[in-house]
Design an enzyme around this catalytic site. Structure first.
Site, PDB file in Angstrom:
ATOM      1  N   TRP A 127       0.913  -1.192  -0.010  1.00  0.00           N
ATOM      2  CA  TRP A 127       0.008   0.026  -0.119  1.00  0.00           C
ATOM      3  C   TRP A 127       0.842   1.207   0.106  1.00  0.00           C
ATOM      4  O   TRP A 127       2.014   1.544   0.745  1.00  0.00           O
ATOM      5  CB  TRP A 127      -0.809  -0.011   1.250  1.00  0.00           C
ATOM      6  N   ASP A 161      -0.316   9.021   0.752  1.00  0.00           N
ATOM      7  CA  ASP A 161       0.165  10.451   0.344  1.00  0.00           C
ATOM      8  C   ASP A 161       1.730  10.679  -0.067  1.00  0.00           C
ATOM      9  O   ASP A 161       2.614   9.830   0.649  1.00  0.00           O
ATOM     10  CB  ASP A 161      -0.032  11.302   1.713  1.00  0.00           C
TER      11      ASP A 161
END
Length: 601
Positions: free
Chosen positions: A69, A72
């Site tokens: 994963w 930002d």
């Protein structure tokens, strides 16, 4: 003038398949909300399709780690000849670790061209009391051009209480700045503020110097239920004092995250270094991330009062201008001293299902880095892919003097339609048939994109591109324009319609869209540039006045690895195409794996 008569536009307009709502576990005939009124996304159901676990959906030239994963971007910077890309990363799998408030780290990669990246070990991990439940987003500041500093949000407990921490490179002579050390005074900013929601206090900005010579940063927060950019100042970047008056606050939103604050000169694409003196006449931009959108306000920075003063205040946040109208979030910009520009990029999340991400073993990409500046009117940010991306172009095709009548399709052949860069200019032959603009559409451009889609005939438009299309057009993505006339100006709607982008179930496939003003009488040509990278589509309208990023997962990409691309017009006004250029795009070297480890040299 060449005539584009290769085919006629016949996009499917039949009723969509049934939808399934994960929120209420039921089928519905409408997309969203579902028939039970739930606010969960609804996804189309379709016959059995190939597994989504395919390398064909991994991008070829967008930034993403080899596995797991990512969200930002954090602290991008250019230092001693090297670009640094830090990012929120879960080393434990392709799922959001914030769901369990554990083990979010700062991934780290380096580059000399913003396109090809070397993956390194994580720069910051949760290992002290002030970040023990996760190292969240922050920024990098280079003090006086020599000392890089990272300031980031740390989670201190399972209740998501947040504080701000600082880390410094252990060895500045290491060109890659591989190792970082946290200062002993962490946390440098506590969450003890009257009215503060301590679980909504995060994402410190890059620092800037005020007229008094003190450093300043802003931190996103919710104070007394109001979205606020709290302002702090420091002599040494280590000891911080909160300024009683915030940089800016607005009750239209209750929490601002991933703040960005930077200076721009209207009409100049040169970037400004926030740690240097800002020239007279400059504007400032405050960007906030909220509700899955990156919005911004243009205004002035009142140096005497230490306040940001917007040029225009919109009480309804639906009218705030967006950086990008698609899946583009938590953007972060930095001053690129190598080229004297400001560069921005953002997280583009997957729009498949949680289980799909786990099966694939990866989730999340970053958008192509973009140069960003302020238009000459001082109102609109302009964005354009960094010029380095053009180094990946090969096999150029070029068409000139095309003419698209109502219903015409012109197939674009001779390039890899799955990895492509397309630039096309459209010029309506008349402006008399523009439909009347309804100002209420500004509150929900996506609704207008759904109701006035590419299959709906109009006056001037829709015209644009159909990409990633299957042989029978059962799958396709339409990126298009439609021109409207208000009382004193022309308004253009740009859409990126994903509703028929895939037969695969479990996908979020909206019709993204946004409006922009355009001087059609004088500018005449409406440009579109679209970067296609397998499951990523980034489109730039009117030279970057409006941008839409999308994620798509066509079954055709896995079934036969082929897809069609067309220029089209479905409006009554004939549209000329003075210039159409397109290229295949080579694969970039992005965090390449070799023998199970990331190549680091």
């Amino acid at each position: 003038m060449a005539m584009a008569m290769e085919g006629s536009l016949d996009l499917p307009v039949s009723s969509p398949p049934p939808y399934f709502c994960r929120a209420c576990d039921s089928f519905s005939i409408q997309a969203w909300p579902c028939s039970n009124g739930e606010r969960g996304f609804s996804y189309p159901q379709s016959p059995k399709v190939p597994s989504i676990v395919s390398e064909r959906y991994r991008t070829a030239y967008h930034f993403q780690p080899p596995r797991n994963w990512m969200n930002d971007p954090c602290g991008p910077m250019y230092y001693n000849g090297v670009y640094h890309e830090f990012y929120q990363y879960n080393p434990d799998g392709a799922f959001d670790p914030n769901d369990s408030l554990m083990n979010m780290v700062w991934g780290h990669s380096v580059s000399t061209d913003l396109i090809n990246w070397i993956g390194l070990e994580p720069a910051i991990k949760p290992d002290i009391p002030s970040d023990i439940c996760g190292c969240w987003t922050g920024s990098a500041t280079i003090l006086f051009g020599v000392q890089p500093v990272i300031i980031y949000t740390g989670l201190i407990d399972r209740k998501a209480n947040q504080v701000q921490n600082i880390a410094l490179p252990k060895n500045r002579s290491d060109p890659y700045l591989r190792e970082w050390a946290k200062v002993g005074s962490n946390p440098v900013i506590q969450h003890v503020i009257p009215g503060l929601n301590s679980s909504h206090f995060r994402d410190p900005t890059t620092g800037w110097i005020g007229p008094d010579g003190l450093w300043r940063i802003a931190v996103g927060a919710e104070v007394n239920g109001i979205g606020t950019a709290l302002l702090y100042k420091s002599e040494d970047f280590m000891s911080w004092t909160r300024i009683e008056r915030p940089l800016y606050s607005n009750n239209a939103l209750n929490m601002w995250e991933c703040l960005d604050f930077f200076a721009v000169v209207p009409g100049s694409n040169n970037g400004l270094d926030m740690s240097s003196e800002i020239p007279s006449g400059a504007k400032h931009v405050l960007k906030v991330s909220i509700n899955s959108c990156d919005m911004y306000i243009v205004g002035v920075y009142d140096l005497k009062r230490d306040e940001f003063v917007p040029d225009t205040v919109q009480d309804d946040n639906r009218l705030w201008t967006r950086i990008d109208y698609g899946t583009f979030y938590a953007s972060k910009s930095f001053f690129d001293s190598k080229h004297g520009r400001r560069v921005i990029w953002a997280w583009s999340n997957e729009t498949d299902s949680y289980s799909d991400d786990i099966a694939k073993g990866w989730a999340g990409i970053h958008s192509i880095p973009r140069t960003i500046w302020l238009d000459g009117d001082g109102k609109q940010l302009i964005q354009w892919p960094v010029e380095e991306i053009e180094s990946l172009r090969i096999n150029e095709i070029n068409h000139q003097g095309l003419e698209l009548k109502k219903g015409d399709l012109f197939e674009i052949k001779g390039i890899d339609t799955l990895q492509a860069d397309v630039e096309i200019d459209f010029e309506p032959t008349s402006i008399d048939d523009a439909e009347t603009f309804d100002p209420s559409w500004l509150f929900d451009p996506r609704k207008q994109c759904r109701e006035a889609d590419a299959s709906v005939h109009g006056g001037i438009g829709p015209f644009g591109l159909v990409i990633l299309a299957s042989d029978n057009m059962e799958e396709h993505t339409a990126v298009h324009f439609r021109v409207y006339k208000s009382e004193q100006k022309y308004i253009i709607l740009m859409c990126s319609d994903l509703r028929r982008s895939s037969l695969r179930p479990g996908l979020y496939t909206p019709a993204y869209g946004g409006f922009f003003e355009f001087d059609l009488e004088n500018e005449k040509r409406i440009s579109l540039r679209t970067l296609i990278d397998r499951s990523a589509v980034e489109s730039f309208g009117s030279g970057g006045r409006i941008c839409i990023t999308a994620r798509v997962y066509p079954v055709a990409l896995v079934d036969d690895g082929a897809a069609h691309m067309y220029a089209f017009n479905n409006g009554s006004t004939t549209v000329r195409v003075p210039q159409l250029r397109a290229w295949s795009m080579k694969r970039a070297q992005v965090n390449v794996m070799k023998g199970g480890s990331v190549i680091d040299a």
